[in-house]
Enzyme design. Sequence first.
Site, short mmCIF file in Angstrom:
data_model
loop_
_atom_site.label_atom_id
_atom_site.label_comp_id
_atom_site.label_asym_id
_atom_site.label_seq_id
_atom_site.Cartn_x
_atom_site.Cartn_y
_atom_site.Cartn_z
N ASP A 181 0.86 -1.19 0.00
CA ASP A 181 0.00 0.00 0.00
C ASP A 181 0.89 1.23 0.00
O ASP A 181 1.56 1.51 0.99
CB ASP A 181 -0.92 0.02 1.23
CG ASP A 181 -2.05 1.04 1.08
OD1 ASP A 181 -1.77 2.16 0.60
OD2 ASP A 181 -3.19 0.72 1.46
N ARG A 239 -13.49 -5.08 -5.09
CA ARG A 239 -14.22 -4.75 -6.31
C ARG A 239 -13.63 -5.51 -7.47
O ARG A 239 -12.42 -5.69 -7.57
CB ARG A 239 -14.15 -3.24 -6.60
CG ARG A 239 -14.95 -2.36 -5.63
CD ARG A 239 -16.44 -2.52 -5.85
NE ARG A 239 -17.23 -1.64 -5.00
CZ ARG A 239 -17.68 -1.96 -3.80
NH1 ARG A 239 -17.40 -3.15 -3.30
NH2 ARG A 239 -18.39 -1.12 -3.09
N ASP A 263 -16.05 -12.58 -3.79
CA ASP A 263 -17.34 -12.07 -3.33
C ASP A 263 -17.91 -11.05 -4.33
O ASP A 263 -18.99 -10.54 -4.13
CB ASP A 263 -17.19 -11.42 -1.95
CG ASP A 263 -18.53 -11.01 -1.34
OD1 ASP A 263 -19.45 -11.86 -1.32
OD2 ASP A 263 -18.65 -9.85 -0.89
N GLU A 268 -23.08 -7.64 -11.90
CA GLU A 268 -23.93 -7.99 -10.76
C GLU A 268 -25.31 -7.37 -10.93
O GLU A 268 -25.40 -6.15 -11.06
CB GLU A 268 -23.29 -7.51 -9.46
CG GLU A 268 -21.96 -8.20 -9.13
CD GLU A 268 -21.33 -7.69 -7.84
OE1 GLU A 268 -21.95 -6.85 -7.15
OE2 GLU A 268 -20.23 -8.13 -7.51
N HIS A 288 -21.63 -11.13 -3.14
CA HIS A 288 -21.35 -9.77 -2.65
C HIS A 288 -22.01 -9.52 -1.28
O HIS A 288 -22.73 -8.53 -1.09
CB HIS A 288 -21.83 -8.73 -3.67
CG HIS A 288 -21.06 -7.43 -3.57
ND1 HIS A 288 -20.84 -6.63 -4.65
CD2 HIS A 288 -20.47 -6.81 -2.52
CE1 HIS A 288 -20.15 -5.56 -4.27
NE2 HIS A 288 -19.91 -5.66 -2.99
#
Length: 327
Positions: A181, A239, A263, A268, A288
């Site tokens: 990160d 995502r 997930d 969707e 999700h």
Amino acid sequence: MKLLIRAPFTEKKIEELKPYFDEIIYDPWTKTGERYYEDEMLKVLKELEPDAVITELDRVTEKVLSGYDKLKFIGDCRANPANLDVDACTKAGVPILCTPARNAQAVAEMLVGLLLNYMRNVLPSVEWLKKGEWKEGTTPYYLWMGHELYGKKVGFVGFGAVGRSAAKILEAFGCEIAFYDPYVEFVKENYKKCEMEKIFRESDIVSIHLPVLDSTRGMINEQLFAQMKETAIFVNTARSAVIDEEALIKTLKEKKIQGAILDVLSVEPPTEEALEVAKFDNVLLTPHICGSTFEVTDHQSEIMTDRIIKWLKNEDLEKVVYNRCVL
């Protein structure tokens, strides 16, 4: 001031907000049955004439804001206001208040639960049992033997609230934690900050926690998948847009990694084509729901109430306003 609340909100926090508003209308989408799209949202705003609105799913677009110009702020019960046209809000001078980390614990717990489920063959063994396959001469102890989390190297790509919450739980299992990160310099001495290639190359479990930005869209690509261990598990509870989905499907089809826990999908609800990945025997797919708990309502109510009161008192505006340029 009149406040319209369109998101699930606790009674306790509504009471806490009452001294700051002349009227509060509580009409959450869970009561009306579905989100409002722009035409419905504009109609409701014109009918009720609120000075502010708290939403979660409703679409607030340029058409809505040009048709109704009385909003002093919009509270959005999401970490990132994907249901709002942020540029239009900024252009209209409407501050956006969000609820970062509202479902961090929910996603973290589910992520660990899915890992345990996957690594210990829970779902296939239950189906095997239900089908009456446990017969004389079969030994489930050996047939469904799985792996422990203990000692596994877990690499997080993106290390915000969800990643840190999951890392804390996994650390208790005896996992080694590493993260990539660029916006996080230091978290704990026993968490290693690494380059993304090293995360993919060395981790037993790679977990994605990236927001969708121009810089992250499709970031997880074929070159990164190619560096993963054959025994590694890929996890995406963030995502789908940050993943090169074709590259992931190719990697899973060819069984170049052990498998994936997903997930999120690019479409969707999924089309029949998008749902093909669910049929792979090395994929655990959920619809999700990682961030879906009843407690999330408590969290978002607390975070939003705190931010609204700070906004009204003109405190910490740089921290509580998402589109800071309106300040």
